[in-house]
Design a protein around this motif. Sequence first.
Motif, PDB file in Angstrom:
ATOM      1  N   GLY A  88      35.079  27.507  54.488  1.00 12.73           N
ATOM      2  CA  GLY A  88      35.921  28.712  54.520  1.00 12.73           C
ATOM      3  C   GLY A  88      36.616  28.925  53.189  1.00 12.73           C
ATOM      4  O   GLY A  88      36.651  30.046  52.659  1.00 12.73           O
ATOM      5  N   ILE A  89      37.156  27.839  52.625  1.00 15.98           N
ATOM      6  CA  ILE A  89      37.834  27.948  51.335  1.00 15.98           C
ATOM      7  C   ILE A  89      36.853  28.426  50.259  1.00 15.98           C
ATOM      8  O   ILE A  89      37.178  29.295  49.445  1.00 15.98           O
ATOM      9  CB  ILE A  89      38.462  26.596  50.941  1.00 15.98           C
ATOM     10  N   ALA A  90      35.643  27.859  50.291  1.00 18.62           N
ATOM     11  CA  ALA A  90      34.655  28.254  49.276  1.00 18.62           C
ATOM     12  C   ALA A  90      34.397  29.757  49.342  1.00 18.62           C
ATOM     13  O   ALA A  90      34.394  30.454  48.317  1.00 18.62           O
ATOM     14  CB  ALA A  90      33.363  27.479  49.479  1.00 18.62           C
ATOM     15  N   LEU A  91      34.228  30.284  50.560  1.00 20.55           N
ATOM     16  CA  LEU A  91      33.936  31.706  50.714  1.00 20.55           C
ATOM     17  C   LEU A  91      35.138  32.554  50.289  1.00 20.55           C
ATOM     18  O   LEU A  91      34.998  33.554  49.590  1.00 20.55           O
ATOM     19  CB  LEU A  91      33.568  32.008  52.168  1.00 20.55           C
ATOM     20  N   SER A  92      36.342  32.111  50.693  1.00 27.66           N
ATOM     21  CA  SER A  92      37.535  32.896  50.350  1.00 27.66           C
ATOM     22  C   SER A  92      37.747  32.935  48.845  1.00 27.66           C
ATOM     23  O   SER A  92      38.101  33.976  48.291  1.00 27.66           O
ATOM     24  CB  SER A  92      38.782  32.305  50.997  1.00 27.66           C
ATOM     25  N   LEU A  93      37.545  31.782  48.192  1.00 23.85           N
ATOM     26  CA  LEU A  93      37.718  31.746  46.740  1.00 23.85           C
ATOM     27  C   LEU A  93      36.800  32.773  46.073  1.00 23.85           C
ATOM     28  O   LEU A  93      37.211  33.527  45.187  1.00 23.85           O
ATOM     29  CB  LEU A  93      37.390  30.353  46.200  1.00 23.85           C
ATOM     30  N   THR A  94      35.559  32.793  46.531  1.00 21.64           N
ATOM     31  CA  THR A  94      34.615  33.748  45.967  1.00 21.64           C
ATOM     32  C   THR A  94      35.113  35.173  46.177  1.00 21.64           C
ATOM     33  O   THR A  94      35.065  36.013  45.281  1.00 21.64           O
ATOM     34  CB  THR A  94      33.241  33.605  46.648  1.00 21.64           C
ATOM     35  N   LEU A  95      35.611  35.403  47.382  1.00 21.52           N
ATOM     36  CA  LEU A  95      36.077  36.740  47.721  1.00 21.52           C
ATOM     37  C   LEU A  95      37.253  37.161  46.841  1.00 21.52           C
ATOM     38  O   LEU A  95      37.271  38.258  46.284  1.00 21.52           O
ATOM     39  CB  LEU A  95      36.514  36.703  49.177  1.00 21.52           C
ATOM     40  N   PHE A  96      38.208  36.243  46.670  1.00 25.59           N
ATOM     41  CA  PHE A  96      39.343  36.536  45.804  1.00 25.59           C
ATOM     42  C   PHE A  96      38.872  36.837  44.393  1.00 25.59           C
ATOM     43  O   PHE A  96      39.275  37.838  43.773  1.00 25.59           O
ATOM     44  CB  PHE A  96      40.305  35.345  45.767  1.00 25.59           C
ATOM     45  N   ALA A  97      38.016  35.947  43.901  1.00 29.31           N
ATOM     46  CA  ALA A  97      37.535  36.107  42.529  1.00 29.31           C
ATOM     47  C   ALA A  97      36.882  37.478  42.368  1.00 29.31           C
ATOM     48  O   ALA A  97      37.133  38.210  41.399  1.00 29.31           O
ATOM     49  CB  ALA A  97      36.553  35.002  42.195  1.00 29.31           C
ATOM     50  N   LEU A  98      36.061  37.852  43.356  1.00 26.89           N
ATOM     51  CA  LEU A  98      35.364  39.133  43.276  1.00 26.89           C
ATOM     52  C   LEU A  98      36.336  40.289  43.292  1.00 26.89           C
ATOM     53  O   LEU A  98      36.193  41.256  42.539  1.00 26.89           O
ATOM     54  CB  LEU A  98      34.409  39.271  44.460  1.00 26.89           C
ATOM     55  N   ASN A  99      37.346  40.184  44.156  1.00 26.32           N
ATOM     56  CA  ASN A  99      38.288  41.296  44.246  1.00 26.32           C
ATOM     57  C   ASN A  99      39.102  41.463  42.979  1.00 26.32           C
ATOM     58  O   ASN A  99      39.308  42.573  42.509  1.00 26.32           O
ATOM     59  CB  ASN A  99      39.219  41.095  45.441  1.00 26.32           C
ATOM     60  N   PHE A 100      39.566  40.334  42.412  1.00 27.19           N
ATOM     61  CA  PHE A 100      40.326  40.431  41.159  1.00 27.19           C
ATOM     62  C   PHE A 100      39.459  41.018  40.058  1.00 27.19           C
ATOM     63  O   PHE A 100      39.858  41.911  39.319  1.00 27.19           O
ATOM     64  CB  PHE A 100      40.842  39.051  40.742  1.00 27.19           C
ATOM     65  N   LEU A 101      38.232  40.501  39.979  1.00 24.62           N
ATOM     66  CA  LEU A 101      37.328  41.001  38.944  1.00 24.62           C
ATOM     67  C   LEU A 101      37.027  42.477  39.168  1.00 24.62           C
ATOM     68  O   LEU A 101      37.017  43.285  38.232  1.00 24.62           O
ATOM     69  CB  LEU A 101      36.033  40.183  38.958  1.00 24.62           C
ATOM     70  N   GLY A 102      36.804  42.834  40.450  1.00 30.00           N
ATOM     71  CA  GLY A 102      36.492  44.228  40.768  1.00 30.00           C
ATOM     72  C   GLY A 102      37.619  45.165  40.382  1.00 30.00           C
ATOM     73  O   GLY A 102      37.395  46.181  39.734  1.00 30.00           O
ATOM     74  N   ASP A 103      38.845  44.796  40.740  1.00 36.67           N
ATOM     75  CA  ASP A 103      39.995  45.628  40.384  1.00 36.67           C
ATOM     76  C   ASP A 103      40.107  45.757  38.880  1.00 36.67           C
ATOM     77  O   ASP A 103      40.336  46.846  38.343  1.00 36.67           O
ATOM     78  CB  ASP A 103      41.280  45.007  40.931  1.00 36.67           C
ATOM     79  N   GLY A 104      39.931  44.602  38.199  1.00 42.63           N
ATOM     80  CA  GLY A 104      40.030  44.605  36.735  1.00 42.63           C
ATOM     81  C   GLY A 104      38.977  45.500  36.125  1.00 42.63           C
ATOM     82  O   GLY A 104      39.255  46.303  35.226  1.00 42.63           O
ATOM     83  N   LEU A 105      37.760  45.414  36.646  1.00 41.65           N
ATOM     84  CA  LEU A 105      36.660  46.229  36.115  1.00 41.65           C
ATOM     85  C   LEU A 105      36.929  47.706  36.334  1.00 41.65           C
ATOM     86  O   LEU A 105      36.715  48.522  35.448  1.00 41.65           O
ATOM     87  CB  LEU A 105      35.360  45.867  36.833  1.00 41.65           C
ATOM     88  N   ARG A 106      37.435  48.015  37.529  1.00 42.57           N
ATOM     89  CA  ARG A 106      37.678  49.424  37.820  1.00 42.57           C
ATOM     90  C   ARG A 106      38.708  50.003  36.849  1.00 42.57           C
ATOM     91  O   ARG A 106      38.524  51.080  36.300  1.00 42.57           O
ATOM     92  CB  ARG A 106      38.180  49.566  39.253  1.00 42.57           C
ATOM     93  N   ASP A 107      39.780  49.228  36.624  1.00 38.06           N
ATOM     94  CA  ASP A 107      40.787  49.703  35.674  1.00 38.06           C
ATOM     95  C   ASP A 107      40.229  49.776  34.269  1.00 38.06           C
ATOM     96  O   ASP A 107      40.490  50.719  33.524  1.00 38.06           O
ATOM     97  CB  ASP A 107      42.012  48.778  35.689  1.00 38.06           C
ATOM     98  N   ALA A 108      39.440  48.759  33.909  1.00 36.82           N
ATOM     99  CA  ALA A 108      38.926  48.694  32.537  1.00 36.82           C
ATOM    100  C   ALA A 108      37.970  49.843  32.265  1.00 36.82           C
ATOM    101  O   ALA A 108      37.911  50.370  31.160  1.00 36.82           O
ATOM    102  CB  ALA A 108      38.228  47.362  32.307  1.00 36.82           C
ATOM    103  N   LEU A 109      37.230  50.247  33.294  1.00 31.11           N
ATOM    104  CA  LEU A 109      36.228  51.294  33.089  1.00 31.11           C
ATOM    105  C   LEU A 109      36.826  52.692  33.179  1.00 31.11           C
ATOM    106  O   LEU A 109      36.143  53.674  32.972  1.00 31.11           O
ATOM    107  CB  LEU A 109      35.112  51.151  34.122  1.00 31.11           C
ATOM    108  N   ASP A 110      38.103  52.767  33.514  1.00 30.95           N
ATOM    109  CA  ASP A 110      38.742  54.072  33.561  1.00 30.95           C
ATOM    110  C   ASP A 110      39.604  54.247  32.321  1.00 30.95           C
ATOM    111  O   ASP A 110      40.646  53.620  32.198  1.00 30.95           O
ATOM    112  CB  ASP A 110      39.613  54.174  34.824  1.00 30.95           C
ATOM    113  N   PRO A 111      39.165  55.088  31.401  1.00 32.87           N
ATOM    114  CA  PRO A 111      39.920  55.219  30.147  1.00 32.87           C
ATOM    115  C   PRO A 111      41.335  55.736  30.375  1.00 32.87           C
ATOM    116  O   PRO A 111      42.173  55.612  29.503  1.00 32.87           O
ATOM    117  CB  PRO A 111      39.117  56.243  29.342  1.00 32.87           C
TER     118      PRO A 111
END
Lengths: 549, 293
Positions: free
Chosen positions: B265-288
């Motif tokens: 469960g921890i392994a899956l959650s960690l992945t999920l967190f990592a993806l969400n942080f990266l996703g949010d960061g990417l979305r902001d980064a790609l919006d000038p």
Amino acid sequence: MALLEVNGLKVHFHTRDGLVKAVDDVSFSVDCGETLAIVGESGSGKSVTCYSLLDLLPKPPAKIEGGTAVFDGIDLLTCDAAQMRRFRSNDIAMIFQDPMTSLNPFITVGEQLIEPLIYNPDKSRRQTRPDARMRAIELLDEVGIIDPEKRFDCYPHEFSGGMRQRVMIAMALINEPRLLICDEPTTALDVTIQAQILALIKTLQQKRNVAVIFISHDLGVVAGIADKVVVMCEGTVRETNDADGIFYRTQDDYTKKLLAAIPEGPKVMQSRAQADSTMIQVSNLKTYFRDHSKASIGAAKNYIKAVDGVSLQIQRGEILGLVGESGSGKSTLGRSILQLAPITEGSVSFDGTELNTLTPKQLVPWRRKMQMIFQDPYASLNPRMTVYETLAEPLLYHGLAHSKNIDQQVQLLMDDVGLARASLRKYPHEFSGGQRQRIAIGRAIATKPELIIADEPVSALDVTIQAQVLDLILNLVERHNLTMLFISHDLSVVRYISDRVVVMNKGVIIECGDTEALWANPQQQYTQQLLKAIPLADPKSERLRMADS
Amino acid sequence: MDSNSLDTMAEKGTSLWEDAWIKLRKNRLALMGLGLLIFLCLVSLLTPWIAPYGYEEQDLLMGATPPSAEHWLGTDVFGRDMLTRIMWGGRVSLMVGFIATAVALAIGVIYGAVAGYVGGRVDAVMMRLVDILYALPFMIFIILLMVVFGRNLLLLFFAIGAVEWLTMARIVRGQVMSLRKQEFVEAAHSLGLSQWIIIRRHIIPNTLGPVIVYTTLTIPSVMLLEAFLSFLGLGIQPPQSSWGLLINYGVETMEEYPWLLIFPGIALSLTLFALNFLGDGLRDALDPRTSKD
């Protein structure tokens, strides 16, 4: 003691980019039966000033840092929420800029009108539904809604823009306020409708003896109705005086600049039209759209006849003005000429070649020769492309530059439209409206076109910026030998820029002729009405006209 | 003449992606997410060499022991080392997550963009096809695929991708339909750009925000879908493992041996967190429009 006295008002915005002093030490007063106009360009703080009076600002980021606004003995800035509600519902009303979005589309107009009556926070002032209805119908009649009993149960989409603004005015007046704040109430309206609404506000005000604060970016609009004018710039008051004083004995340099920027009078530049050389020939052009709103299965197809049999020529080198109110089909005509809107019937030829018979592939070289400048510089630039990319795209696509000299070409374009080369790497949102329009103009002239269709290119801009962009356009027309179709609803602008004018209404051409001849002697009644409705920056003649109507 | 030179222009570094990377580097949370994802992927890649035990190595004397020095994360009921099984499971889960999502992303974005951009009848036909696929019961679809093609891992990717792209296509289509009417698209059109270049350069970059967010939500849901399919016997089979399968078995013995559930469960959650942080960061980064610092 005046009805409302604002003293030393300071509103600051605490944003991520630091402190913005939106309103910085502003004072004014307004009394019953008096109209105060607050005039300024976008960002001058004129709207923020009025929103802060009614506690309508988002806090944070906004914060009122000082000052008082005493209304009838009570300070609006420090009173509690319940007191503010009472003021809002009984004493101070507001009319917003865009009548298209300020009414709830899911509630009937009548229901919205009587809301302040049947839900009044003062229980003693509440009215029963039938009484409220009576009152609302009376008011609808007073603001000039025809057949108010029936219209009471209509939804906002069944009203035109001007009618909706009348409903907004009725709604503002329904609780007999003593102060009416109008935030650019006519900016989104056509010039003839604008004249009607201004006259309406003026008469209602005199009849009811209310105080009016009228916010506008356009000095011409307020000339007729204002008693006092406050000119604002960058959060501070530049000049306060009565209307005649502002217009006839201008003190402040900024006010002078605003007045000078109002396009007035005939075109100065010589016409460059080559009489014997027709560039664009439009013959009996019809552009119809399917009307989906009324379509039902099995019924005959409904069409909106946006352009209905228009014929015109554009001579090489001339600037042809195309004037019309919203819904007249002027934009559709422009797009049809460029083959951006599908033509139903008729033809468009460019130097003898019928464009409407070409395939999209065959059109590509022609597209290079004709370009468009759009109205809204906020929507016409791709927000995810830098200026460099936006300007380089047409150059590379049409093979006008290659990867070695593209940098230089783009820089030349930037010089051409008066933008700093250093801002090439910026994105559109980092520019102001006027600068964005310069980028859009740069993109249009990048392909070295022969014809440019400018669709309301300055309507979204402030007056002073508008004057600069108009001069830029004239300058480019001369230097690059352009021919232009200039579409606008603003007759003064059209007069300032075009050699010949075409007037359009409901999809057909009403009148056409040389600009000055048409101004001096309009043949058709519609044209005469249009010309009469133009607001002038001259209080005396404006007052006379208002008294007439 | 055209699309090549436009591409070289993008390479010269005035592109959205370069600016996005500069902005992303300043976003600590997103970088952490990215780092964690890279770490998880590296571990998965190197599992055959670094795993402490073999994944099917049983030690029946050590059945279901809690975490200890010998077995850091304990053992399962058959005495298999949990750390090893989670590492092996990560290989399958991450691969399924990324590949199936990439398939869904590629099909969904292009399909949705074309449907939304062309509009009219083409759009109607394309979207009805999506509706039909939506309406098809997922189980029957998968079972049919299994019957026809037999059981293999590639098919699993295909099956999941084939389902997940539908929502992506709808999201992108909606975005594109509103973008299509924007003036900058009309401006591109009046410059004479070809339809495909307009879609690629003007439309798709402007749909990135919702697409990225949806993608980061799809990856974990795909991982769980794989578990569900495996549970039904359609995906991978024991003694192979995946996070989803481990969690499923962990749930059964949750009360007696909680570590069998907690660690996967921890392994899956960690992945999920990592993806969400990266996703949010990417979305902001790609919006000038979000500020540069």
